[in-house]
Design an enzyme around this catalytic site. Structure first.
Site, PDB file in Angstrom:
ATOM      1  N   ARG A   1       0.876  -1.177   0.000  1.00  0.00           N
ATOM      2  CA  ARG A   1       0.000   0.000   0.000  1.00  0.00           C
ATOM      3  C   ARG A   1       0.909   1.220   0.000  1.00  0.00           C
ATOM      4  O   ARG A   1       1.669   1.446   0.954  1.00  0.00           O
ATOM      5  CB  ARG A   1      -0.920   0.010   1.222  1.00  0.00           C
ATOM      6  CG  ARG A   1      -1.593   1.362   1.420  1.00  0.00           C
ATOM      7  CD  ARG A   1      -2.738   1.334   2.394  1.00  0.00           C
ATOM      8  NE  ARG A   1      -3.891   0.661   1.828  1.00  0.00           N
ATOM      9  CZ  ARG A   1      -5.130   0.774   2.296  1.00  0.00           C
ATOM     10  NH1 ARG A   1      -5.382   1.543   3.337  1.00  0.00           N
ATOM     11  NH2 ARG A   1      -6.123   0.129   1.731  1.00  0.00           N
TER      12      ARG A   1
ATOM     13  N   GLN B   1     -10.039  -3.834  -3.692  1.00  0.00           N
ATOM     14  CA  GLN B   1     -11.347  -3.369  -3.226  1.00  0.00           C
ATOM     15  C   GLN B   1     -12.430  -3.631  -4.284  1.00  0.00           C
ATOM     16  O   GLN B   1     -13.492  -4.176  -3.971  1.00  0.00           O
ATOM     17  CB  GLN B   1     -11.281  -1.865  -2.918  1.00  0.00           C
ATOM     18  CG  GLN B   1     -12.599  -1.299  -2.451  1.00  0.00           C
ATOM     19  CD  GLN B   1     -12.976  -1.759  -1.061  1.00  0.00           C
ATOM     20  OE1 GLN B   1     -12.179  -1.637  -0.129  1.00  0.00           O
ATOM     21  NE2 GLN B   1     -14.176  -2.302  -0.895  1.00  0.00           N
TER      22      GLN B   1
END
Ligand code: CP
Ligand code: NVA
Length: 301
Positions: free
Chosen positions: A99, A129
């Site tokens: 990330r 996601q």
């Protein structure tokens, strides 16, 4: 599947369908241990609740061992270059989850790593996601061809990943974003050019919401944009998902949000916690989809 999982744009329709079915299988069968004896290095340059916990739990459930590395610990771009991080972690581990702020660092990491690299969110995109959200739609019996998805709010990393998916699966994607807050132009143009989905920008949320099967929103102030918060609150105020906007929606529409929510900003509690919201399922499904991504990349199923 590709060597890495950096963006949805790199997947084929077949990859997407296989990931959905493996997600279903792994959700039902918690005994599978395809990562036994393997380690996954997880780099977090930004905060996280869902992504960090779901990846960590997912690796353990699959029989592997996660190693979480904070930015303070490894110093991406200060103490270490992406080149050295990619090369070194590849000597110890079987996959990297990252990330990061800058998407280019992710690409550099993947370039130098000889093991699969997974995008756990960058400023540009959030493919884990949106793939999990796709599974949530399937789980709720909503995943039909040309499903109408209306995104209301900021044209951010979430929207970019929806656009990349719209280049693979036929969707009716309506984006209701204020002027100046459009998604990445190259990703938008590419998705339109592919001609798979109908993609439109409708500025007025009352108009955009009318035909939606799915209403999606996300924070107006993404991680890293905190200094712009006051301006954004002003610019986005008419884009709030609330009871008065929902009067324009179809009665069977569902509401999605990747979370974390800024309650009372992009969405009210009444809608976020209401019957038509599937946000908690979305969060849970991060676990199941990411297990499928890991197992596919490591070619262990
Ligand atoms: N939706 C999501 O990625 O949540 P976190 O930022 O908590 O990981
Ligand atoms: N757009 C948000 C998504 C958080 C999961 C952000 O980047 O902060």
């Amino acid at each position: 599947m590709t060597q890495d999982f950096l963006s949805i744009a790199e997947l084929t329709r077949d990859d997407v369908e296989k990931l959905l079915s493996l997600t279903e299988r792994l959700r039902e069968d918690k005994t599978a241990k395809p990562l036994a004896g393997k380690t996954v290095a997880m780099i977090f340059q930004k905060p996280s609740l869902r992504t960090r916990v779901s990846f960590e739990v997912g690796v353990v459930q699959l029989g592997g061992h996660p190693i979480v590395l904070s930015n303070e610990g490894i110093g991406i771009g200060t103490r270490e270059s992406a080149q050295d991080i990619g090369n070194i972690l590849s000597r110890f581990n079987d996959a990297i989850v990252a990330r990061l702020f800058d998407h280019q660092i992710l690409l550099d990491l993947a370039h130098y790593a000889s093991i699969p690299v997974i995008n756990a969110l960058t400023d540009l995109s959030h493919p884990c996601q949106i793939m999990s959200d796709l599974y949530t739609l399937q789980q709720h019996g909503r995943l039909q061809e040309n499903i109408s998805i209306t995104y209301i709010g900021d044209g951010n990393n979430i929207v970019n990943s929806w656009l990349e998916l719209a280049g693979i699966l036929p969707l009716r994607l309506t984006l209701s974003v204020p002027h100046g807050y459009e998604p990445d132009k190259q990703i938008f143009d590419e998705a339109v050019k592919k001609g798979i989905s109908s993609i439109q920008i409708v500025r007025d949320p009352k108009e955009a919401i009318k035909t939606a099967d799915v209403i999606y929103t996300d924070t107006w102030t993404s991680m890293g944009q905190e200094q712009e918060r006051n301006k954004r609150l002003f610019d986005f105020w008419t884009y709030q998902i609330n009871a008065s906007l929902m009067k324009y929606a179809k009665s069977d529409a569902i509401v999605m949000h990747c979370l974390p929510a800024h309650r009372g900003e992009e969405i009210t509690n009444e809608i976020l916690d209401g019957k038509i919201s599937v946000v908690i399922d979305q969060a849970e499904n991060r676990l199941h989809m990411q297990k499928a991504i890991l197992a596919s990349l490591l070619r262990t199923t």
